[in-house]
Design a protein around this motif. Sequence first.
Motif, PDB file in Angstrom:
ATOM      1  N   CYS A  19      -5.711  11.011 -12.905  1.00 29.27           N
ATOM      2  CA  CYS A  19      -5.890  11.102 -11.451  1.00 29.27           C
ATOM      3  C   CYS A  19      -4.710  10.499 -10.703  1.00 29.27           C
ATOM      4  O   CYS A  19      -4.154  11.121  -9.784  1.00 29.27           O
ATOM      5  CB  CYS A  19      -7.186  10.399 -11.044  1.00 29.27           C
ATOM      6  N   PHE A  20      -4.285   9.297 -11.082  1.00 27.69           N
ATOM      7  CA  PHE A  20      -3.212   8.626 -10.359  1.00 27.69           C
ATOM      8  C   PHE A  20      -1.873   9.338 -10.522  1.00 27.69           C
ATOM      9  O   PHE A  20      -1.028   9.288  -9.632  1.00 27.69           O
ATOM     10  CB  PHE A  20      -3.076   7.170 -10.830  1.00 27.69           C
ATOM     11  N   ALA A  21      -1.658   9.997 -11.671  1.00 25.57           N
ATOM     12  CA  ALA A  21      -0.370  10.617 -11.946  1.00 25.57           C
ATOM     13  C   ALA A  21      -0.242  12.019 -11.365  1.00 25.57           C
ATOM     14  O   ALA A  21       0.797  12.658 -11.521  1.00 25.57           O
ATOM     15  CB  ALA A  21      -0.118  10.672 -13.455  1.00 25.57           C
ATOM     16  N   ALA A  22      -1.273  12.526 -10.708  1.00 29.61           N
ATOM     17  CA  ALA A  22      -1.205  13.862 -10.125  1.00 29.61           C
ATOM     18  C   ALA A  22      -0.174  13.898  -9.007  1.00 29.61           C
ATOM     19  O   ALA A  22       0.070  12.904  -8.315  1.00 29.61           O
ATOM     20  CB  ALA A  22      -2.577  14.280  -9.600  1.00 29.61           C
ATOM     21  N   SER A  23       0.439  15.072  -8.809  1.00 31.99           N
ATOM     22  CA  SER A  23       1.485  15.210  -7.787  1.00 31.99           C
ATOM     23  C   SER A  23       0.908  15.353  -6.388  1.00 31.99           C
ATOM     24  O   SER A  23       1.573  15.041  -5.409  1.00 31.99           O
ATOM     25  CB  SER A  23       2.367  16.419  -8.110  1.00 31.99           C
ATOM     26  N   GLU A  77       1.245  -4.102   0.490  1.00 34.73           N
ATOM     27  CA  GLU A  77       1.897  -2.817   0.726  1.00 34.73           C
ATOM     28  C   GLU A  77       3.336  -2.813   0.216  1.00 34.73           C
ATOM     29  O   GLU A  77       3.920  -1.754   0.040  1.00 34.73           O
ATOM     30  CB  GLU A  77       1.877  -2.482   2.223  1.00 34.73           C
ATOM     31  N   LEU A  78       3.894  -3.991  -0.004  1.00 41.69           N
ATOM     32  CA  LEU A  78       5.273  -4.080  -0.481  1.00 41.69           C
ATOM     33  C   LEU A  78       5.364  -3.903  -1.997  1.00 41.69           C
ATOM     34  O   LEU A  78       6.449  -3.646  -2.514  1.00 41.69           O
ATOM     35  CB  LEU A  78       5.885  -5.429  -0.087  1.00 41.69           C
ATOM     36  N   ILE A  79       4.261  -4.061  -2.691  1.00 41.07           N
ATOM     37  CA  ILE A  79       4.263  -3.905  -4.145  1.00 41.07           C
ATOM     38  C   ILE A  79       4.105  -2.427  -4.473  1.00 41.07           C
ATOM     39  O   ILE A  79       3.065  -1.821  -4.205  1.00 41.07           O
ATOM     40  CB  ILE A  79       3.131  -4.727  -4.794  1.00 41.07           C
ATOM     41  N   THR A  80       5.133  -1.834  -5.048  1.00 37.22           N
ATOM     42  CA  THR A  80       5.115  -0.406  -5.356  1.00 37.22           C
ATOM     43  C   THR A  80       4.278  -0.150  -6.600  1.00 37.22           C
ATOM     44  O   THR A  80       4.441  -0.839  -7.608  1.00 37.22           O
ATOM     45  CB  THR A  80       6.549   0.104  -5.588  1.00 37.22           C
ATOM     46  N   PRO A  81       3.382   0.835  -6.578  1.00 39.44           N
ATOM     47  CA  PRO A  81       2.631   1.178  -7.793  1.00 39.44           C
ATOM     48  C   PRO A  81       3.565   1.619  -8.915  1.00 39.44           C
ATOM     49  O   PRO A  81       4.541   2.340  -8.683  1.00 39.44           O
ATOM     50  CB  PRO A  81       1.731   2.334  -7.339  1.00 39.44           C
ATOM     51  N   ASP A  82       3.281   1.177 -10.108  1.00 42.08           N
ATOM     52  CA  ASP A  82       4.087   1.520 -11.280  1.00 42.08           C
ATOM     53  C   ASP A  82       3.139   1.989 -12.386  1.00 42.08           C
ATOM     54  O   ASP A  82       2.507   1.189 -13.069  1.00 42.08           O
ATOM     55  CB  ASP A  82       4.889   0.298 -11.746  1.00 42.08           C
ATOM     56  N   LEU A  83       3.019   3.306 -12.538  1.00 45.43           N
ATOM     57  CA  LEU A  83       2.070   3.867 -13.497  1.00 45.43           C
ATOM     58  C   LEU A  83       2.395   3.441 -14.920  1.00 45.43           C
ATOM     59  O   LEU A  83       1.490   3.175 -15.721  1.00 45.43           O
ATOM     60  CB  LEU A  83       2.071   5.395 -13.395  1.00 45.43           C
ATOM     61  N   LEU A  84       3.687   3.373 -15.250  1.00 48.94           N
ATOM     62  CA  LEU A  84       4.066   3.081 -16.627  1.00 48.94           C
ATOM     63  C   LEU A  84       3.688   1.656 -17.023  1.00 48.94           C
ATOM     64  O   LEU A  84       3.007   1.430 -18.023  1.00 48.94           O
ATOM     65  CB  LEU A  84       5.569   3.310 -16.822  1.00 48.94           C
ATOM     66  N   HIS A  85       4.124   0.661 -16.249  1.00 47.59           N
ATOM     67  CA  HIS A  85       3.952  -0.726 -16.657  1.00 47.59           C
ATOM     68  C   HIS A  85       2.614  -1.316 -16.235  1.00 47.59           C
ATOM     69  O   HIS A  85       2.115  -2.255 -16.878  1.00 47.59           O
ATOM     70  CB  HIS A  85       5.087  -1.576 -16.092  1.00 47.59           C
ATOM     71  N   GLN A  86       2.018  -0.823 -15.151  1.00 54.99           N
ATOM     72  CA  GLN A  86       0.754  -1.383 -14.705  1.00 54.99           C
ATOM     73  C   GLN A  86      -0.446  -0.695 -15.345  1.00 54.99           C
ATOM     74  O   GLN A  86      -1.424  -1.350 -15.701  1.00 54.99           O
ATOM     75  CB  GLN A  86       0.646  -1.268 -13.176  1.00 54.99           C
ATOM     76  N   LEU A  87      -0.392   0.631 -15.515  1.00 56.92           N
ATOM     77  CA  LEU A  87      -1.548   1.375 -15.989  1.00 56.92           C
ATOM     78  C   LEU A  87      -1.432   1.765 -17.457  1.00 56.92           C
ATOM     79  O   LEU A  87      -2.305   1.454 -18.266  1.00 56.92           O
ATOM     80  CB  LEU A  87      -1.738   2.625 -15.128  1.00 56.92           C
ATOM     81  N   ASN A 133       3.302   9.218  -8.285  1.00 56.27           N
ATOM     82  CA  ASN A 133       3.940   9.884  -9.414  1.00 56.27           C
ATOM     83  C   ASN A 133       5.457   9.953  -9.254  1.00 56.27           C
ATOM     84  O   ASN A 133       6.189   9.977 -10.237  1.00 56.27           O
ATOM     85  CB  ASN A 133       3.363  11.297  -9.569  1.00 56.27           C
ATOM     86  N   GLY A 134       5.944  10.003  -8.018  1.00 53.09           N
ATOM     87  CA  GLY A 134       7.381  10.124  -7.800  1.00 53.09           C
ATOM     88  C   GLY A 134       8.142   8.816  -7.817  1.00 53.09           C
ATOM     89  O   GLY A 134       9.374   8.812  -7.719  1.00 53.09           O
ATOM     90  N   ILE A 135       7.433   7.677  -7.917  1.00 53.18           N
ATOM     91  CA  ILE A 135       8.114   6.378  -7.898  1.00 53.18           C
ATOM     92  C   ILE A 135       7.833   5.582  -9.166  1.00 53.18           C
ATOM     93  O   ILE A 135       8.057   4.377  -9.206  1.00 53.18           O
ATOM     94  CB  ILE A 135       7.696   5.556  -6.662  1.00 53.18           C
ATOM     95  N   CYS A 136       7.333   6.243 -10.197  1.00 54.52           N
ATOM     96  CA  CYS A 136       7.054   5.554 -11.449  1.00 54.52           C
ATOM     97  C   CYS A 136       8.364   5.125 -12.108  1.00 54.52           C
ATOM     98  O   CYS A 136       9.357   5.856 -12.096  1.00 54.52           O
ATOM     99  CB  CYS A 136       6.257   6.465 -12.388  1.00 54.52           C
ATOM    100  N   SER A 137       8.378   3.948 -12.707  1.00 48.92           N
ATOM    101  CA  SER A 137       9.599   3.439 -13.330  1.00 48.92           C
ATOM    102  C   SER A 137      10.001   4.251 -14.552  1.00 48.92           C
ATOM    103  O   SER A 137      11.139   4.129 -15.025  1.00 48.92           O
ATOM    104  CB  SER A 137       9.417   1.965 -13.733  1.00 48.92           C
ATOM    105  N   SER A 138       9.094   5.086 -15.084  1.00 50.35           N
ATOM    106  CA  SER A 138       9.465   5.926 -16.223  1.00 50.35           C
ATOM    107  C   SER A 138      10.530   6.943 -15.838  1.00 50.35           C
ATOM    108  O   SER A 138      11.280   7.412 -16.694  1.00 50.35           O
ATOM    109  CB  SER A 138       8.227   6.646 -16.771  1.00 50.35           C
TER     110      SER A 138
END
Length: 450
Positions: free
Chosen positions: A129-133, A25-35, A189-194
């Motif tokens: 799907c993952f990037a939806a608001s 739970e401490l690892i924040t999802p990162d759409l840019l670098h992970q997906l 979507n609101g915490i992506c490193s992009s």
Amino acid sequence: MWTTWGIDASVTPYTDHFPRADIHELITPDLLHQLIKGTFKDHLVTWVEQYLHTVHSKANAQRIMDDIDHQIAAVPAFPGLCRFPEGRNFKQWTGNNLKALMKVCLTEMKCTDPGPKLTMHPSSDMVRCFAASTHDTPTLTAMQAALDCFHQYRTIFETARIRTDGFSLPRQHALEHYIENIRLFGSPNGICSSITELKHICAVKEPWRCSSKNNPLLQIFTINQRLGKLAAARAYYTSHHDGMLIGSVLADALGIQPIEDEDDAFSVQSGRDEEDEVADIEGDPGEATSDVHGRILVYRSATVTFYTPSELSGDSGMHHEIIRCNPSWRNEYERFDTILVDMDPTCPGMLGMAVVRVVALIAFTHDNMCYPCALVEWFKPVGEGPDSVTGMYVVRPEVEDGQRVTTLIHLDLYHETRIPVDFHFSYLLDVFDMFYVNQYADYHSHECIF
């Protein structure tokens, strides 16, 4: 312990004082670098290229890769899609380039085995799907289905001995925790490193390019301060002075007024010349146009405004796109965009819509009421559902007696071969027999088509 597990026993982790802490739970999802960058670029794109070199000879594999580049370069212009004139061979892979490439590469992937293409399809669905608001139970179910499909089809690379050591990859493993994290903490979507990287470009890179490069720090601060004041002034004048900053200075100086319908659902932009006005149009007695008199105005583009809650691009999710039908776009080539026409609102997705190509945008007045219309060429679907490999619907031009079916609609409605090296993308909609309906152009397309 260091040799076996890579852990330094002399270091006390900060989670030691939080016995109920869960590392997952401490690892924040990162759409840019992970997906996007991780799973798509570093893994799938690399694996597909290795797969082609494994199952084909070196010369044949290179020929296929060149053909993929030619097909990517031949994608026609469309709102929401980026064009890559040189194919996938650009110098620097940025996040925006990767997201734009994902939208067009699926249909251009050519392999003798459909496995690599089947793997690309769920990866594109996962990004959407993952990037939806916003998320609900159906979207979470769709995410899990796309993830399971991806895990099923990626084994083709293990069978072809591209991944001899399996798929124990941290960035792909992180995707398995996305759905549970969305249930606990909301959309990633609101915490992506992009987001932070985009802010870095606006706040540091671009001001640095504007500086003299000599002690640029103070100049960067000054530029950011002035940009902030300009943004605050624009927001103030927009909210306190009605119409002060609406439109452009050029349109106001020329006295150009947009044509709008009763619901303000769209506006026709300026772009017509004197030769676009056809004077004194009268119909023959007894025909449908017998009561229409006056001029027909021809326009080169129209702005369509619509509501798309999953892409918060404006006030409360309002979004707009420009439809273009220009025989000489930028004085280089013709551009006639394709649009979706709502045929049956009771049918879900693509089942209630049709694909048309806008040939001309016109407007005429009858009984003191303006009627904006579009002259369109129709495409008919191939089969009753989407393609089994790409997941996209396939359409072909509708022809009767050797001629394209062309009609006038009101704007309230809405075989494998190699591409020649000198092929220009503006010819694509005229020379091919079938086309994919790309639901990855933007979030609105992904929502309404499927």
